[in-house]
Scaffold this active site. Structure first.
Site, PDB file in Angstrom:
ATOM      1  N   CYS A 178     -26.771 -60.218  15.958  1.00  0.00           N
ATOM      2  CA  CYS A 178     -26.334 -59.394  17.081  1.00  0.00           C
ATOM      3  C   CYS A 178     -27.476 -58.423  17.385  1.00  0.00           C
ATOM      4  O   CYS A 178     -27.847 -57.612  16.522  1.00  0.00           O
ATOM      5  CB  CYS A 178     -25.057 -58.636  16.716  1.00  0.00           C
ATOM      6  SG  CYS A 178     -24.475 -57.641  18.091  1.00  0.00           S
ATOM      7  N   CYS A 197     -27.243 -57.549  25.941  1.00  0.00           N
ATOM      8  CA  CYS A 197     -27.055 -58.544  24.873  1.00  0.00           C
ATOM      9  C   CYS A 197     -28.404 -58.974  24.278  1.00  0.00           C
ATOM     10  O   CYS A 197     -29.167 -59.720  24.915  1.00  0.00           O
ATOM     11  CB  CYS A 197     -26.273 -59.758  25.375  1.00  0.00           C
ATOM     12  SG  CYS A 197     -25.747 -60.839  24.018  1.00  0.00           S
TER      13      CYS A 197
HETATM   14  O1  PYC Z   1     -26.505 -57.911  21.495  1.00  0.00           O
HETATM   15  O2  PYC Z   1     -26.733 -59.886  20.582  1.00  0.00           O
HETATM   16  C1  PYC Z   1     -26.051 -59.006  21.068  1.00  0.00           C
HETATM   17  C2  PYC Z   1     -24.590 -59.192  21.153  1.00  0.00           C
HETATM   18  C3  PYC Z   1     -23.882 -60.305  20.800  1.00  0.00           C
HETATM   19  C4  PYC Z   1     -22.546 -60.015  21.043  1.00  0.00           C
HETATM   20  C5  PYC Z   1     -22.460 -58.735  21.534  1.00  0.00           C
HETATM   21  N1  PYC Z   1     -23.734 -58.244  21.588  1.00  0.00           N
END
Ligand code: PYC
Length: 312
Positions: A89, A238
């Site tokens: 993550c 993300c």
């Molecule tokens: O930032 O990789 C990320 C992530 C995955 C799910 C929520 N955030």
């Protein structure tokens, strides 16, 4: 009986991370993949208690800090959410680094963290800024056609960034806050269509959907909307999704190593991304900011009917 679990909360571009620093499940030692399996098979109620309602919400990503077998790693981290466990993550790693800084366990500089999908490098750049160097990302398949009820045929790239992503550009929606209900509907239907049509990443479930589009700000390369496995959308751009996007851009000849890519989330928070050579591996790097916003003890009391959270 009353249990206390000390957690430190932070957010990275609006996306929360809750790190268990004391009172977590006794996973014992051994390889991190075995400890993650033990967490899932024997101690899953801790996951639900920490990130689900009534203490958390579908949006929370949890992280369990532990020792690492690898002397080069400062800690091991197992990430989890409202429905299960994550490989890596990105926003969570940035939150973990700021948590370690908050605890006084690190100084600005480079550390290594062990995750179930491999080691990652992280650097506290001082202040709230963190750089992470993720596991290698790559594109498995380009422009895979998918028939989506209500949306016709869309095309997606299947790419790995520490989790599996289906990245779609031809979804026909603007990516902004007002469109969040429509983006949720579209991404959820894409996710269901992948399942219904048996489209996977060599047998592994593609559990993150990334809708990509332009940003109104010319200084930003792209905006995204990422649907996470538990059907919450990522408030940050993300980290693993940005890593997957960098791999696709590189595969298309649109991003050279070292070139900067500014990725914006649907709520306008930003990551700076680039691909960098490490030996013969091309690795995604992400720079983002995180803020610690709570340092608390969760109380898990036997007389509370929802002490262990509300299971999805
Ligand atoms: O930032 O990789 C990320 C992530 C995955 C799910 C929520 N955030």
């Amino acid at each position: 009986m009353v249990r206390h679990i000390r957690v430190i909360d932070s957010h990275t571009g609006g996306e929360p991370t809750r790190v268990i620093v004391e009172g977590g499940p006794p996973l014992g030692d051994g390889p991190i993949s075995a400890r993650r399996d033990r967490f899932q098979q024997q101690f899953d109620p801790y996951r639900v208690a920490v990130v689900n309602e009534p203490r958390g919400s579908d949006v929370f990503v949890g992280a369990l800090l532990g020792e690492s077998d690898n002397p080069l790693c400062t800690a091991s981290v197992i990430f989890f959410n409202n429905v299960g466990y994550l490989g890596m993550c990105g926003h969570g790693t940035i939150g973990v680094v700021m948590t370690l800084a908050h605890l006084g366990r690190i100084q600005p500089g480079v550390i290594r963290l062990e995750t179930p999908v491999g080691e990652v490098e992280a650097e506290w750049l001082g202040g709230h800024r963190v750089r992470i160097r993720n596991v290698p990302s790559y594109r498995l398949a380009a422009k895979v056609p998918l028939s989506v009820p209500g949306y016709g045929t869309v095309h997606g790239d299947i790419a790995w960034g520490g989790n599996w992503f289906f990245l779609v550009e031809d979804h026909g929606l603007a990516i902004n806050r007002q469109q969040i209900p429509a983006l949720m509907d579209c991404a959820t239907k894409i996710r269901q269509a992948l399942t219904d049509q048996g489209i996977s990443a060599n047998g592994e479930e593609i559990d993150h959907i990334e809708l990509v589009g332009p940003s109104p700000d010319p200084e930003v390369n792209a905006r995204n909307f990422v649907l996470c496995p538990g059907l919450a959308y990522d408030r940050s751009p993300c980290g693993t999704g940005t890593s997957a996007k960098l791999a696709c851009l590189h595969a298309d000849g649109h991003l050279a190593p070292g070139e900067t890519w500014i990725q914006e989330s649907v709520i306008g928070s930003r990551f700076e991304g680039r691909l960098v050579w490490q030996g013969d591996q091309l690795l995604p790097e992400i720079i983002g900011t995180a803020y610690v916003n709570a340092d608390s003890h969760l109380i898990v009391a036997d007389d509370d009917p929802f002490a262990w959270g509300i299971r999805d």
